[in-house]
Scaffold this motif. Structure first.
Motif, PDB file in Angstrom:
ATOM      1  N   GLY A  19       2.225 -14.722   9.622  1.00  0.00           N
ATOM      2  CA  GLY A  19       1.330 -15.115  10.702  1.00  0.00           C
ATOM      3  C   GLY A  19       0.411 -14.019  11.190  1.00  0.00           C
ATOM      4  O   GLY A  19      -0.488 -14.275  11.979  1.00  0.00           O
ATOM      5  N   ASP A  20       0.601 -12.785  10.740  1.00  0.00           N
ATOM      6  CA  ASP A  20      -0.233 -11.666  11.195  1.00  0.00           C
ATOM      7  C   ASP A  20      -0.286 -10.604  10.093  1.00  0.00           C
ATOM      8  O   ASP A  20       0.546  -9.699  10.050  1.00  0.00           O
ATOM      9  CB  ASP A  20       0.346 -11.077  12.482  1.00  0.00           C
ATOM     10  N   TRP A  21      -1.249 -10.718   9.186  1.00  0.00           N
ATOM     11  CA  TRP A  21      -1.359  -9.825   8.045  1.00  0.00           C
ATOM     12  C   TRP A  21      -2.619  -8.973   8.138  1.00  0.00           C
ATOM     13  O   TRP A  21      -3.649  -9.425   8.613  1.00  0.00           O
ATOM     14  CB  TRP A  21      -1.406 -10.623   6.746  1.00  0.00           C
ATOM     15  N   ILE A  22      -2.513  -7.754   7.632  1.00  0.00           N
ATOM     16  CA  ILE A  22      -3.657  -6.856   7.511  1.00  0.00           C
ATOM     17  C   ILE A  22      -3.664  -6.299   6.099  1.00  0.00           C
ATOM     18  O   ILE A  22      -2.697  -5.677   5.666  1.00  0.00           O
ATOM     19  CB  ILE A  22      -3.584  -5.697   8.530  1.00  0.00           C
ATOM     20  N   ASN A  23      -4.741  -6.558   5.377  1.00  0.00           N
ATOM     21  CA  ASN A  23      -4.930  -5.993   4.042  1.00  0.00           C
ATOM     22  C   ASN A  23      -5.960  -4.883   4.121  1.00  0.00           C
ATOM     23  O   ASN A  23      -6.995  -5.030   4.766  1.00  0.00           O
ATOM     24  CB  ASN A  23      -5.410  -7.051   3.051  1.00  0.00           C
ATOM     25  N   THR A  24      -5.694  -3.786   3.440  1.00  0.00           N
ATOM     26  CA  THR A  24      -6.615  -2.664   3.379  1.00  0.00           C
ATOM     27  C   THR A  24      -6.957  -2.428   1.920  1.00  0.00           C
ATOM     28  O   THR A  24      -6.073  -2.423   1.065  1.00  0.00           O
ATOM     29  CB  THR A  24      -5.976  -1.400   3.984  1.00  0.00           C
ATOM     30  N   TYR A  25      -8.244  -2.250   1.641  1.00  0.00           N
ATOM     31  CA  TYR A  25      -8.713  -2.066   0.278  1.00  0.00           C
ATOM     32  C   TYR A  25      -9.448  -0.750   0.152  1.00  0.00           C
ATOM     33  O   TYR A  25     -10.218  -0.371   1.027  1.00  0.00           O
ATOM     34  CB  TYR A  25      -9.681  -3.195  -0.115  1.00  0.00           C
ATOM     35  N   GLN A  26      -9.203  -0.052  -0.955  1.00  0.00           N
ATOM     36  CA  GLN A  26      -9.969   1.136  -1.299  1.00  0.00           C
ATOM     37  C   GLN A  26     -10.809   0.763  -2.512  1.00  0.00           C
ATOM     38  O   GLN A  26     -10.285   0.360  -3.545  1.00  0.00           O
ATOM     39  CB  GLN A  26      -9.075   2.317  -1.636  1.00  0.00           C
ATOM     40  N   ILE A  27     -12.119   0.887  -2.375  1.00  0.00           N
ATOM     41  CA  ILE A  27     -13.056   0.436  -3.393  1.00  0.00           C
ATOM     42  C   ILE A  27     -13.886   1.614  -3.867  1.00  0.00           C
ATOM     43  O   ILE A  27     -14.348   2.420  -3.046  1.00  0.00           O
ATOM     44  CB  ILE A  27     -13.966  -0.661  -2.807  1.00  0.00           C
ATOM     45  N   ILE A  28     -14.068   1.717  -5.180  1.00  0.00           N
ATOM     46  CA  ILE A  28     -14.936   2.774  -5.689  1.00  0.00           C
ATOM     47  C   ILE A  28     -16.367   2.263  -5.726  1.00  0.00           C
ATOM     48  O   ILE A  28     -16.623   1.080  -5.915  1.00  0.00           O
ATOM     49  CB  ILE A  28     -14.502   3.279  -7.087  1.00  0.00           C
TER      50      ILE A  28
END
Length: 146
Positions: A43-52
């Motif tokens: 019910g409460d998600w945080i996704n973090t992405y590292q992009i080149i």
């Protein structure tokens, strides 16, 4: 005989006109993801992405293609009620389509890992671009800090 020759010409011309890459995606339309972090709970998600950013990387001749000093990676986070929603909201934060084929690492936050990683791994591997050989780490805090 003449009719067969005309049909052959029509088929040949149609073959030339109908070839091509219909579903192609240009490199400048992709966000090549090298690391993904997942924090939260149901019910409460945080996704973090590292992009080149390929255009910001230096070329073999020693200079960058843009001439300006720019970071070669970009990091951003998305928030949502489900893991799928966080991936879909990534287009609001970053205009390019996430491309997970080059993702090397999946970091899962401690709070998310305590609730079980089955759902996280399942959602991650359902993406057709995802690698099965990705390294999975459990962070001793929040994944986005790493």
């Amino acid at each position: 005989m003449v009719r067969q020759l005309r049909v052959s010409y029509v088929l040949f011309i149609a073959g030339l006109l109908l070839t091509g890459c219909v579903d192609r995606t240009e490199l400048n339309e992709l966000a090549i993801t090298t690391a993904t972090g997942i924090d939260g709970h149901k019910g409460d998600w945080i996704n973090t992405y590292q992009i080149i950013i390929p255009s910001a990387m230096t070329t073999g001749s020693g200079g960058s293609s843009t001439g300006a000093s720019q970071s070669a990676v970009h990091t951003f986070s998305t928030h949502g009620k489900t893991l799928r929603e966080t991936v879909m909201k990534s287009s609001l934060e970053y205009p390019r389509k996430l491309y997970f084929a080059q993702n090397n690492i999946l970091v899962i936050g401690k709070k998310a890992a305590e609730q079980g990683i089955e759902e996280i791994i399942d959602i991650y591997l359902r993406n057709l671009d995802s690698r099965e050989t990705v390294k999975v780490f459990i962070a001793n805090g929040e994944a986005r800090d790493f």
